[in-house]
Design a protein around this motif. Structure first.
Motif, PDB file in Angstrom:
ATOM      1  N   LEU A  32       2.529  50.694   1.744  1.00 17.49           N
ATOM      2  CA  LEU A  32       0.445  50.554   1.750  1.00 17.49           C
ATOM      3  C   LEU A  32      -0.817  50.358   2.626  1.00 17.49           C
ATOM      4  O   LEU A  32      -0.953  50.904   2.637  1.00 17.49           O
ATOM      5  CB  LEU A  32       0.566  49.406   0.752  1.00 17.49           C
ATOM      6  N   LEU A  33       0.012  49.677   3.951  1.00 18.13           N
ATOM      7  CA  LEU A  33      -0.933  49.217   4.358  1.00 18.13           C
ATOM      8  C   LEU A  33      -1.524  50.350   5.587  1.00 18.13           C
ATOM      9  O   LEU A  33      -2.726  50.820   5.591  1.00 18.13           O
ATOM     10  CB  LEU A  33      -1.117  47.875   6.037  1.00 18.13           C
ATOM     11  N   LEU A  34       0.101  50.972   5.806  1.00 21.12           N
ATOM     12  CA  LEU A  34      -0.296  52.193   6.826  1.00 21.12           C
ATOM     13  C   LEU A  34      -0.740  52.959   6.022  1.00 21.12           C
ATOM     14  O   LEU A  34      -2.073  53.805   6.600  1.00 21.12           O
ATOM     15  CB  LEU A  34       1.517  52.384   6.740  1.00 21.12           C
ATOM     16  N   THR A  35      -0.831  53.323   5.095  1.00 25.31           N
ATOM     17  CA  THR A  35      -1.261  54.511   4.186  1.00 25.31           C
ATOM     18  C   THR A  35      -2.806  54.516   3.392  1.00 25.31           C
ATOM     19  O   THR A  35      -3.627  55.211   4.256  1.00 25.31           O
ATOM     20  CB  THR A  35      -0.525  54.392   2.674  1.00 25.31           C
ATOM     21  N   ILE A  36      -3.033  53.033   2.862  1.00 28.00           N
ATOM     22  CA  ILE A  36      -4.493  52.441   2.922  1.00 28.00           C
ATOM     23  C   ILE A  36      -5.338  52.679   4.304  1.00 28.00           C
ATOM     24  O   ILE A  36      -6.362  53.461   3.644  1.00 28.00           O
ATOM     25  CB  ILE A  36      -4.474  50.919   2.636  1.00 28.00           C
ATOM     26  N   GLY A  37      -5.141  52.263   5.821  1.00 26.10           N
ATOM     27  CA  GLY A  37      -5.062  52.478   7.231  1.00 26.10           C
ATOM     28  C   GLY A  37      -5.474  54.005   7.292  1.00 26.10           C
ATOM     29  O   GLY A  37      -7.201  54.388   7.789  1.00 26.10           O
ATOM     30  N   VAL A  38      -4.757  54.732   6.864  1.00 28.77           N
ATOM     31  CA  VAL A  38      -5.111  56.196   7.578  1.00 28.77           C
ATOM     32  C   VAL A  38      -6.244  57.232   6.154  1.00 28.77           C
ATOM     33  O   VAL A  38      -7.387  57.684   6.674  1.00 28.77           O
ATOM     34  CB  VAL A  38      -3.735  56.567   7.363  1.00 28.77           C
ATOM     35  N   ARG A  39      -6.064  56.054   5.485  1.00 28.33           N
ATOM     36  CA  ARG A  39      -6.579  57.360   4.065  1.00 28.33           C
ATOM     37  C   ARG A  39      -8.503  56.680   4.350  1.00 28.33           C
ATOM     38  O   ARG A  39      -9.488  57.359   4.536  1.00 28.33           O
ATOM     39  CB  ARG A  39      -6.666  57.175   3.163  1.00 28.33           C
ATOM     40  N   ALA A  40      -8.333  55.195   4.804  1.00 27.65           N
ATOM     41  CA  ALA A  40      -9.767  54.519   4.676  1.00 27.65           C
ATOM     42  C   ALA A  40     -10.592  54.570   6.350  1.00 27.65           C
ATOM     43  O   ALA A  40     -11.447  54.681   6.992  1.00 27.65           O
ATOM     44  CB  ALA A  40      -9.399  53.187   4.463  1.00 27.65           C
ATOM     45  N   PHE A  45      -5.791  47.970   9.275  1.00 26.28           N
ATOM     46  CA  PHE A  45      -4.561  48.487   8.290  1.00 26.28           C
ATOM     47  C   PHE A  45      -3.670  49.445   8.503  1.00 26.28           C
ATOM     48  O   PHE A  45      -2.695  48.516   8.683  1.00 26.28           O
ATOM     49  CB  PHE A  45      -5.622  48.588   7.197  1.00 26.28           C
ATOM     50  N   SER A  46      -3.501  50.009   9.700  1.00 28.56           N
ATOM     51  CA  SER A  46      -2.632  51.589   9.416  1.00 28.56           C
ATOM     52  C   SER A  46      -2.583  50.333  10.643  1.00 28.56           C
ATOM     53  O   SER A  46      -0.708  50.660  10.885  1.00 28.56           O
ATOM     54  CB  SER A  46      -3.955  52.419  10.019  1.00 28.56           C
ATOM     55  N   SER A  47      -2.571  50.001  11.644  1.00 26.63           N
ATOM     56  CA  SER A  47      -1.955  48.974  12.508  1.00 26.63           C
ATOM     57  C   SER A  47      -1.113  48.269  12.776  1.00 26.63           C
ATOM     58  O   SER A  47      -0.199  47.982  12.896  1.00 26.63           O
ATOM     59  CB  SER A  47      -2.551  48.511  13.684  1.00 26.63           C
ATOM     60  N   ALA A  48      -1.297  47.481  11.748  1.00 28.52           N
ATOM     61  CA  ALA A  48      -0.977  46.556  10.799  1.00 28.52           C
ATOM     62  C   ALA A  48       0.317  46.756   9.665  1.00 28.52           C
ATOM     63  O   ALA A  48       1.447  46.394   9.745  1.00 28.52           O
ATOM     64  CB  ALA A  48      -1.730  45.275   9.895  1.00 28.52           C
TER      65      ALA A  48
END
Length: 62
Positions: A32-40, A45-48
């Motif tokens: 979820l964090l990776l997906t949110i980071g990439v989209r935003a 977020f994507s690194s976490a």
């Protein structure tokens, strides 16, 4: 295009279920964090999310 959207949605749900089955809630949170980071476009977020997933995958080897 609706068929492509349906196939994409089924693929995403399948990947999410496999991650949750294999790595539990922590794996789902990482995805979820990776997906949110990439989209935003948020590197934090994507690194976490990527680090969390990497730790879950590497845990048996450590």
């Amino acid at each position: 295009m609706p068929a492509l959207a349906l196939i994409s949605a089924v693929l995403v749900i399948t990947v999410e279920q496999l991650v949750q089955w294999q790595y539990g809630a922590a794996g789902l949170l990482g995805l979820l964090l990776l997906t949110i980071g990439v989209r935003a476009n948020s590197p934090g977020f994507s690194s976490a999310g990527a680090v969390l997933l990497a730790l879950l995958v590497a845990r048996p080897a450590l």
